[in-house]
Design a protein around this motif. Structure first.
Motif, PDB file in Angstrom:
ATOM      1  N   LEU A 161       0.677  -1.439   0.010  1.00 50.23           N
ATOM      2  CA  LEU A 161      -0.077  -0.108   0.025  1.00 50.23           C
ATOM      3  C   LEU A 161       0.880   1.171   0.041  1.00 50.23           C
ATOM      4  N   ARG A 162       0.768   2.080  -1.259  1.00 47.69           N
ATOM      5  CA  ARG A 162       1.599   3.242  -1.265  1.00 47.69           C
ATOM      6  C   ARG A 162       0.771   4.455  -0.959  1.00 47.69           C
ATOM      7  N   GLY A 163       1.460   5.431  -0.301  1.00 48.19           N
ATOM      8  CA  GLY A 163       0.827   6.585  -0.174  1.00 48.19           C
ATOM      9  C   GLY A 163       1.307   7.830  -1.008  1.00 48.19           C
ATOM     10  N   ARG A 164       0.708   8.967  -1.350  1.00 45.89           N
ATOM     11  CA  ARG A 164       1.145   9.834  -2.035  1.00 45.89           C
ATOM     12  C   ARG A 164       2.494  10.593  -1.289  1.00 45.89           C
ATOM     13  N   ASP A 165       2.565  10.287  -0.054  1.00 47.04           N
ATOM     14  CA  ASP A 165       3.721  10.844   0.339  1.00 47.04           C
ATOM     15  C   ASP A 165       4.964   9.965   0.328  1.00 47.04           C
ATOM     16  N   GLY A 166       4.741   8.776  -0.242  1.00 53.47           N
ATOM     17  CA  GLY A 166       5.850   7.913  -0.466  1.00 53.47           C
ATOM     18  C   GLY A 166       6.116   6.907   0.583  1.00 53.47           C
ATOM     19  N   THR A 167       5.345   6.762   1.596  1.00 51.96           N
ATOM     20  CA  THR A 167       5.225   5.622   2.580  1.00 51.96           C
ATOM     21  C   THR A 167       4.494   4.326   1.929  1.00 51.96           C
ATOM     22  N   VAL A 168       5.123   3.375   2.620  1.00 54.29           N
ATOM     23  CA  VAL A 168       4.866   2.117   2.061  1.00 54.29           C
ATOM     24  C   VAL A 168       4.473   1.032   3.144  1.00 54.29           C
ATOM     25  N   LYS A 169       3.324   0.583   3.185  1.00 52.21           N
ATOM     26  CA  LYS A 169       2.904  -0.469   3.932  1.00 52.21           C
ATOM     27  C   LYS A 169       2.645  -1.853   3.389  1.00 52.21           C
ATOM     28  N   THR A 170       3.202  -2.586   4.093  1.00 52.41           N
ATOM     29  CA  THR A 170       3.097  -4.152   3.354  1.00 52.41           C
ATOM     30  C   THR A 170       2.489  -5.336   4.438  1.00 52.41           C
ATOM     31  N   ARG A 171       1.989  -5.991   3.900  1.00 56.48           N
ATOM     32  CA  ARG A 171       1.252  -7.306   4.622  1.00 56.48           C
ATOM     33  C   ARG A 171       0.995  -8.438   4.004  1.00 56.48           C
ATOM     34  N   ARG A 172       1.078  -9.618   4.354  1.00 60.73           N
ATOM     35  CA  ARG A 172       0.772 -10.842   3.660  1.00 60.73           C
ATOM     36  C   ARG A 172      -0.426 -11.325   4.497  1.00 60.73           C
TER      37      ARG A 172
END
Length: 211
Positions: A161-172
């Protein structure tokens, strides 16, 4: 020499002409449809169990939109067959069953529709709003098939999951159903349920992540 009367000849012509037309029609149809044994017994399709109601499908500024991308897959899921994992080194395909469309694309549609139903946000599929949307859901579909040793269907998805601010969250995410016999009539509905369970898990995660 034909000794039939003119009336008998006319009656015979009336019988022959429709028969010839029917033969011609049958020949034409044979070129358009297949009546042979090569057609698979079952065509598999994923459908979202939770759908948005009729009417507007969410709205708001583009910056709040969520774009759902088609997940990447390995080659075993890049075809229209259902993979059957025999063991860690061997792979086969489910007999007499094919997907109506690539499983990754169908899974994306289930994800997007579930997100529309459960978040109320503007959700789009594809790259049209990339660079403008508030969030982009990308990922990898790691498994969507049958485990022969466990007698189970498995759907496994790595979400990014990428946000406009460049943050990335990942999950399986994973869902499996055991006690499934290896035939298309049993595997198809089990895979659909598992795909929907993963989509619900993803939507809950995104809701908790905020916009």
């Amino acid at each position: 020499m034909d000794s039939a009367t003119p009336r008998a000849k006319a009656a015979r012509r009336r019988r022959i002409v429709p028969a010839l037309l029917a033969l011609g029609l049958s020949a034409a149809l044979a070129g358009c449809i297949s009546l042979g044994g090569k057609v698979p017994d079952t065509m598999l399709r994923l459908t979202a169990e939770q759908t948005a109601p009729a009417g507007a499908l969410g709205g708001g500024p583009v910056a709040s939109a969520l774009v759902v991308m088609e997940p990447e897959t390995d080659r075993s899921l890049a075809v229209l067959r259902v993979p059957v994992r025999i063991d860690g080194a061997r792979l086969a395909y489910l007999k007499n069953a094919v997907w109506v469309e690539r499983p990754a694309r169908q899974f994306r549609s289930v994800l997007a529709e579930t997100l529309r139903a459960r978040t109320g946000r503007l959700v789009t599929e594809g790259p049209e709003l990339l660079g403008q949307a508030g969030q982009v859901l990308d990922g990898s579909l790691l498994d969507m098939g049958y485990d022969a040793q466990a007698q189970a269907v498995v759907v496994r998805y790595d979400a990014f999951l990428r946000g406009r601010d460049g943050t990335v969250k990942t999950r399986r995410f994973e869902s499996r159903a055991t006690g499934v016999v290896p035939d298309a009539n049993s595997v198809a509905p089990a895979l659909n349920r598992a795909a929907n369970e993963v989509a619900i898990q993803v939507s809950d995660w995104i809701n908790a992540s905020g916009t």
